[in-house]
Design an enzyme around this catalytic site. Sequence first.
Site, PDB file in Angstrom:
ATOM      1  N   SER A 150     -48.794 -30.882  30.956  1.00 26.10           N
ATOM      2  CA  SER A 150     -48.061 -30.859  29.702  1.00 26.10           C
ATOM      3  C   SER A 150     -47.080 -29.680  29.679  1.00 26.10           C
ATOM      4  CB  SER A 150     -49.048 -30.838  28.530  1.00 26.10           C
ATOM      5  OG  SER A 150     -48.404 -31.127  27.307  1.00 26.10           O
ATOM      6  N   ASP A 227     -50.638 -42.221  26.578  1.00 24.95           N
ATOM      7  CA  ASP A 227     -50.479 -40.852  26.085  1.00 24.95           C
ATOM      8  C   ASP A 227     -49.694 -40.891  24.773  1.00 24.95           C
ATOM      9  OD1 ASP A 227     -49.549 -38.189  25.687  1.00 24.95           O
ATOM     10  OD2 ASP A 227     -49.600 -37.801  27.841  1.00 24.95           O
ATOM     11  N   HIS A 262     -53.629 -38.220  27.279  1.00 28.14           N
ATOM     12  CA  HIS A 262     -53.128 -36.874  27.577  1.00 28.14           C
ATOM     13  C   HIS A 262     -54.245 -35.879  27.894  1.00 28.14           C
ATOM     14  CE1 HIS A 262     -49.545 -34.266  27.396  1.00 28.14           C
ATOM     15  NE2 HIS A 262     -50.265 -33.342  26.804  1.00 28.14           N
TER      16      HIS A 262
END
Length: 284
Positions: A150, A227, A262
Site C-alpha cells: 500500500s 480490494d 487489501h
Amino acid sequence: MANIIQNTSNKAFGGLQKTFSHDSAVLGCKMTFGVYLPPKAVSQKCPVLYYLSGLTCTEQNVVTKGNYHSAASRHGLIVVAPDTSPRGLGIPGEDESYDFGSGAGFYLNATQSPWAENYKMDSYITSELPSLIESNFNAIPDRKSITGHSMGGHGALVLALRNPALYQSASAFSPICNPSNCDWGKKAFGGYLGPDTTIWKQYDATELAKTYEGPLINILSDQGSDDNFLSQGQLLPEKLVDSCKSNDTIALTSRSQEGYDHSYFFIASFMADHVDHHAKYLNK
C-alpha cells in the site's frame, strides 16, 4: 551491537526474528525496526530485503503476519522491516488522522514546515537504516532489494526508481501507484511537499517510470481484485502499467489476484512469490 538496542528475539524457521530500537539522527526520534536473520547469516554475509509497511502500521504487522520467514530462510535473505514514520515529536496535528503524520510518512523527504525537520523517511530508508544494518549484521552492502504494501508499496517503487542501481529488484502489494491523482496522495503530498504538483512527481511511481533511465529493474506487483481501496481509486495500478509500457528499462509484472482484498491475508498468500522474485536477483 553499535547504536541499536535489541527488544525481542524469537526463533523462526531456523533463523532469528528480532526487533530493535535506536535513536535516529535523520528523523530526530527513537525508531524501531524488525530484522529476520536466516540461519546462513550466522556464518556468511547475506543479501537484504527491505519491507515497507502501509498506513497506520508499524514493523509488527509484517513481522507477525507477513509470512516471509520460511522463504527468507530458504534463500538466505535478511529481511528488514522499519516503522512507517517518525513518532512522538509533538508536532501539532501529527496524530489527528490515519493518513497523515504518525504512521503515514509516505517514504519521502518533506519540504514544508513543520514536517521538513523530521519527516525524512526517504533518507532514513535509503541511507541511515542500511548503514545500521550493514554495521551490525552479516549483510552484503551492495545486495539490496525492496518491497512493501500500500503506502509501503508506493515507497518501494518510488525509492527503487529514484535510486537507480541501489536495489537489485523491487516489488509491491497493492501499491499506491499514482499518488498525485488519488486522495491519499494529494493530502500527503500537499502537506509534506507543498502545493506545487510538479514537485509531487519526484515521489510518484507512475511519473518516475516515464523518465527512469537506470539499469534494467525487475518489478513484481500484486493487486487483489476485491480490494476496496482499488474500487475507491486510491491505488490506480493501471496508471503504472501504462507508464512502464513505454520504458524498456523497467520490466514490470503486474498481476491481479482474484477475490483478494487489501489485508495481510492477501500479503501472506503471495509473500513467498515476492521473496522468490527478489532472491533471483539478490543471489546471482
